[in-house]
Structure formats: structure tokens, C-alpha cells
Design an enzyme around this catalytic site. Structure first.
Site, PDB file in Angstrom:
ATOM      1  N   CYS A 179       0.776  -1.241   0.000  1.00 26.42           N
ATOM      2  CA  CYS A 179       0.000   0.000   0.000  1.00 26.42           C
ATOM      3  C   CYS A 179       0.807   1.292   0.000  1.00 26.42           C
ATOM      4  CB  CYS A 179      -0.994  -0.001   1.155  1.00 26.42           C
ATOM      5  SG  CYS A 179      -0.237  -0.043   2.779  1.00 26.42           S
ATOM      6  N   HIS A 190      -1.361   6.975   5.403  1.00 28.00           N
ATOM      7  CA  HIS A 190      -0.218   6.044   5.419  1.00 28.00           C
ATOM      8  C   HIS A 190       0.944   6.517   4.551  1.00 28.00           C
ATOM      9  CE1 HIS A 190       0.801   1.515   6.172  1.00 28.00           C
ATOM     10  NE2 HIS A 190       1.592   2.351   6.823  1.00 28.00           N
TER      11      HIS A 190
END
EC number: 3.1.6.-
Length: 562
Positions: A55, A117
Site C-alpha cells: 500500500c 499512510h
């Protein structure tokens, strides 16, 4: 485009969703009517590719239109392939220009709801150098880190046991170094500066704290909900977070409906621990994972419904995708908690196999794009950057390499061939695979130079290690494994000089392209270095008195939509 003609933009990104999890991509066990509606009313891409199979680097490429290795957002390590702690010092560099910053400059109101993130702070816990608001977003509501199984107290912790072992071994070794250096210093055998001894002592302390924190503090220190720069919940109340995110997304649309606006909804679905409201538990035929997919689809439906109600549908580009393929190794007992990558081999964490990087790609813009159109050409998540720049009416940065390509000519049917001749597929900093789409035909060649070793043999995943490594215990191919993915998308029939007359010329062409690509790379600071990924107490966000952090500033009354 004039200010009045520029569309609103809604970007919807799932987390770890397999391309085979959606009905419009061939699934017949999970119901996704709202995402299917997008596909039927818009354009569906069948060879849409993430720039990384995990990710953090994939999202960095999505935001910047550049391979993660260009920004230092690609890891040389097998275990630290994403940001491990919110209190670490790595993140998307401040000199990178995101599509949000471009559109903000063009007059768009920009918002991010959900997972970030991409790092938070550099030198102190409040500098927020990597925060979404410093990367072009006017408004942020969500998780500055990401969703982990650790965020749900009843779930098995996600921090890998081998990472904990390495942290402990590193702590032990680094603790011995200053002690051993003190011996020659006091024996006056040779001069050892105190600065050297204290540096090793500090490193030993940081490794110890990272190891110790992994056994109970992860939820409190990583699972945080923020609004702009303010911590709203620490730890977040996982059962409420999806409700709050949906409410915030709908409120953003209402607030800026006069446009133009960019709304990026970065779902926590369908990452483990698959937090799902009671009304959707047992809803699907595919267990908790299917329930979570169907809840996400319902949330997509609510966003589309709001666009309809506000009469924004015809003037809004909606895009749906996933950051990478579904994860195959995540299980709880005999229960599979990851997604389906359909006919494609491999999954999340595998740099080259299609299952880790082929993702959904759906565009809907009713007044511009033909409904029900399907495009089989190679495209990339990195293409969103130049596409949005074009739609927003601006210019791409001229001081850096942009690897994405403007998709509008392909989406509108003005051209039939993708502008990507070559695409390069990395696993961390290691180039595993390259793809060549010939300019004069539909053939797509794919050469694997490195592939993971599945465990157990033939399993199709790395169940023994939890995620496939990028280096070390891998298989190197010379000559490369070559496939024609336009005819063999499942990559089951490797080609060789005996069964493919063009084998040598194709490999030669791809290797020349790899050399040319590598010439465009320049050294940059490594964001996933050991130091950057270590937890640092002075960078840890804290609501309250550190280390006893905790608060809940959200109202108890939630949207009646739930």
C-alpha cells in the site's frame, strides 16, 4: 477548460481489494451493485496496474504519478516495505507534488477522507511535515497511518513475528556495542569518543522501544483518528470509524457542491481486521471478507446517491480502484480473510505477478465518457496524476519525470492504443518484471527477472512467511520468464526460443528499455531506512499526556444513515 466547465472529481480507493472481488470483474458470490453501476455507466479498464504491490509505495505513486523508487518510497528490506510506526520519521517527501496540490493550485477545494499512510512528522510530533494538509489537501479526516489487525483488540496482532525477532536481536547487539567500547576507553588502549558510544546507546534504546511497543502499544499509538491536525480519537473506536468517514465524505460534497472540488475517499475496506457493522455481518456468501466488500459497496452507493440528489452526477468524474491486489496469506485458522485476484497469479506483496498489481479501474463521467465501454489496454494508477492535471486545466511539473500518462484520449476513444509502451514492476527497490506493449499491435509481453518462491511449493502464495520477499530467498531468471499476457493473462504458459520465434528479440527490446529507464533514476533519501522506520517517542502523536495518550472528541450521535 474554464473554471465553470471543469468537473468535480471523486476518487474512491479500496484497500487490498482483489480484482476478482467485484461482480463487474467476474465475481458471482459477492454482491456489488453500486460499483457495478459505475462500470455500466462508465468505462471499465481490464489491465489497470498498481505501481507497487503493497500500500504505502503504491499510494505514493498514485499521488505523485511517479514510480515509488523516484521519491524514496520503495524499501530495500523485505519486512519494512511500508511505514511501520506513525511515530517514525519516514514519509512522502515534501518536495513531491501530489495531484491534490496541483488541483488546489488550479482552484479546486480538496479533501481526503480515510487512510493516508504516507507519514506524519519529521523532527517533532507536531511538525506534521508529511501531513495531507501539507501535500495539497484542504481538509483531512481519517487515519494518518492505516488499518491494522492491531486496531481491533480482539484480533491477532499484525506486526510480523519475524520483525519482532529482528528488533530484539538488533537491540541485543546494539546494547553490547557501547559496553564493549567502554573497555578500551577506560583501559586507555585507544580513544573512543563519547559521541560514538552515546550514538550506539541511543540506537539500542530506539530498537528496544520499537520491540517493546509492538507488544501492546500498537493500537494506541498507530490507530489514531484525526481531523486536519487535531487528534479526534486515540485509539480510534473501530466500530464507529466507517460511519464517521461516510458522514464526513457526504458533508464534504455538500459543503463544496458549488465546485469544483476533489474528494479522495480512501476506504479502510477491505483491509484486515475487516471491521464490519452488524447490519452487514452474514450479509454475503463469502464470510466476513464478503460482508466487508458489500459494506464498502453500500458506502459507494451512498456517495453516488448524494451526487444524484445534489444534481452533480453529470458534472462529476468518479473513479474507483484498489491500491494493490488482494492478500492471499491472511487467514484466521482455516478461514480466508483476503480477497480474490480472479484468474491472475499471485497477490499482494508480489512485485511482478498480475494478482498483486492488477486492480479495478472504473471511470464514470456521464456527459463525456461512453457508458459500458471496456478498455483492455495497459494503464496505471500513476496515470491518474496527469489525467487530473489535464482535467483541471493545468500543466504538469517540468522539473521531474512523470511516469503516468493522460488517460483522457484513451477513455474518450480519441486513441485506441495506450500511451504506455513499457511499464516496470518493482518489489521494493528491486525491479522484478517489465511489460512491453508493442506500438503496432495489441500484444503485451511481460518478462519476469525475479519471482517469489511459494511456500509450500505450488501453493501460489508465501504462507510460510506471511508475505513474499523481494530479495534473498527468491528465484532469479536468466533469461527471463516471458509471457504474452494479451493471450495468457494467467501467466501459465511461459515462452522460450523453441515455442516463440520472437523470444530473443522481445527480451532484447525489454532489456534495452530497462537500461534506459534506470538512466532516468537519481539517488534520493531512503524513506524506509532502518532509522526512519523506527518508533521515536518525540514523534509519537499524543492526545493527552505522553505516554498515557487517549481521547475521544467525537459526538456520540452518529448519522441516522446508519
Amino acid at each position: 477548460m474554464t473554471r465553470n466547465s471543469r468537473p468535480n472529481i471523486v476518487l474512491l480507493m479500496a484497500d487490498d481489494l482483489g480484482v476478482g472481488d467485484l461482480c463487474c470483474y467476474g465475481n458471482n458470490t459477492v454482491s456489488t451493485p453500486n460499483i457495478d453501476r459505475l462500470a455500466s455507466e462508465g468505462v471499465r479498464l481490464t489491465q489497470h496496474l498498481a505501481a507497487a504491490s503493497v500500500c504505502t509505495p503504491s499510494r505514493a505513486a498514485f499521488l505523485t504519478g511517479r514510480y515509488p523508487i523516484r521519491s524514496g518510497m520503495a524499501s530495500p528490506y523485505n519486512l519494512n516495505r511500508g511505514l511501520t510506526w506513525l511515530g517514525g520519521s519516514g514519509g512522502l517527501p515534501t518536495n513531491e507534488t501530489t495531484f491534490a496540490k496541483l488541483l488546489q493550485h488550479y482552484g479546486y477545494r480538496t479533501g481526503l477522507i480515510g487512510k493516508w499512510h504516507q507519514g506524519l512528522s519529521c523532527a517533532s510530533r507536531n511538525d506534521h511535515c508529511y501531513h495531507p494538509l501539507n501535500h495539497g489537501f484542504d481538509y483531512f479526516y481519517g487515519l494518518p497511518f492505516g488499518l491494522l489487525s492491531d486496531c481491533q483488540a480482539s484480533r491477532t496482532p499484525e506486526l510480523h513475528r519475524w520483525l519482532r525477532i529482528k528488533l530484539w536481536i538488533s537491540t541485543a547487539v546494539l546494547s553490547l556495542v557501547p559496553l564493549l567500547l567502554l573497555i578500551p576507553k577506560y583501559a586507555r588502549w585507544f580513544v573512543v569518543p563519547w559521541k560514538v558510544i552515546l550514538t550506539f546507546a541511543l540506537l539500542a534504546f530506539l530498537f528496544f522501544i520499537s520491540w517493546y511497543s509492538s507488544y501492546g502499544f500498537t493500537r494506541r499509538w498507530n490507530c489514531i483518528l484525526m481531523r486536519n491536525h487535531e487528534i479526534i480519537q486515540q485509539p480510534m473506536r473501530e466500530e464507529r470509524v466507517a460511519s464517521l468517514m461516510l458522514k464526513e465524505a457526504l458533508a464534504f460534497i455538500d459543503r463544496y457542491k458549488r465546485g469544483p472540488f476533489l474528494l479522495f475517499v480512501s476506504f479502510l475496506h477491505v483491509h484486515t481486521p475487516l471491521i464490519t457493522k452488524d447490519k452487514f455481518v452474514g450479509h454475503s456468501k463469502y464470510g466476513l471478507y464478503g460482508d466487508n466488500v458489500e459494506e464498502m459497496d453500500w458506502m459507494v452507493g451512498k456517495i453516488l446517491e448524494t451526487l444524484d440528489q445534489e444534481r452533480l452526477t453529470n458534472h462529476t468524474l468518479v473513479y474507483f480502484t484498489s491500491d494493490n491486489g488482494g492478500r492471499l496469506e491472511v487467514q484466521e485458522g482455516e478461514v480466508q480473510l483476503g480477497g480474490s485476484n480472479g484468474i491472475y497469479k499471485g497477490g499482494q506483496g508480489m512485485g511482478g505477478w498480475e494478482g498483486g498489481i492488477r486492480v479495478p479501474g472504473i471511470f464514470r463521467w456521464p456527459t463525456v465518457l461512453q457508458a459500458g465501454k471496456v478498455i483492455n489496454e495497459p494503464t496505471s494508477l500513476m496515470d491518474i496524476y496527469p489525467t487530473l492535471s489535464y482535467i483541471g486545466g493545468g500543466m504538469l511539473p517540468q522539473d521531474r519525470v512523470i511516469d503516468g500518462r493522460n488517460l483522457m484520449p484513451l477513455l474518450e476513444g480519441r486513441v485506441s492504443h495506450s500511451d504506455h509502451e513499457f511499464l516496470f514492476h518493482y518489489c521494493g527497490v528491486y525491479l522484478h518484471t517489465a511489460r512491453w506493449h508493442q506500438k503496432d499491435c495489441a500484444t503485451v509481453w511481460k518478462a519476469h527477472y525475479v519471482t517469489p518462491k511459494f511456500s509450500p511449493d505450488g501453493a501460489g502464495a508465501c504462507y510460510g512467511s506471511g508475505i513474499c520477499p523481494c530479495s534473498g530467498d527468491v528465484t532469479y531468471h536468466d533469461p527471463p520468464l516471458l509471457f504474452d499476457v494479451s493471450r495468457d493473462p494467467s501467466e501459465t504458459r511461459p515462452l522460450n526460443p523453441d515455442n516463440e520465434a520472437l523470444f530473443d528479440s522481445v527480451v532484447k527490446k525489454i532489456e534495452a528499455a530497462i537500461k534506459e529507464h534506470r538512466r532516468t533514476l537519481t539517488p534520493v533519501p531512503q524513506q524506509f531506512s532502518v532509522f526512519n522506520t523506527l518508533w521515536k517517542p518525540w514523534l509519537q502523536p499524543c492526545c493527552g499526556t505522553f505516554p498515557f495518550c487517549g481521547c475521544d472528541k467525537e459526538d456520540d450521535i452518529l448519522s441516522t444513515a446508519w
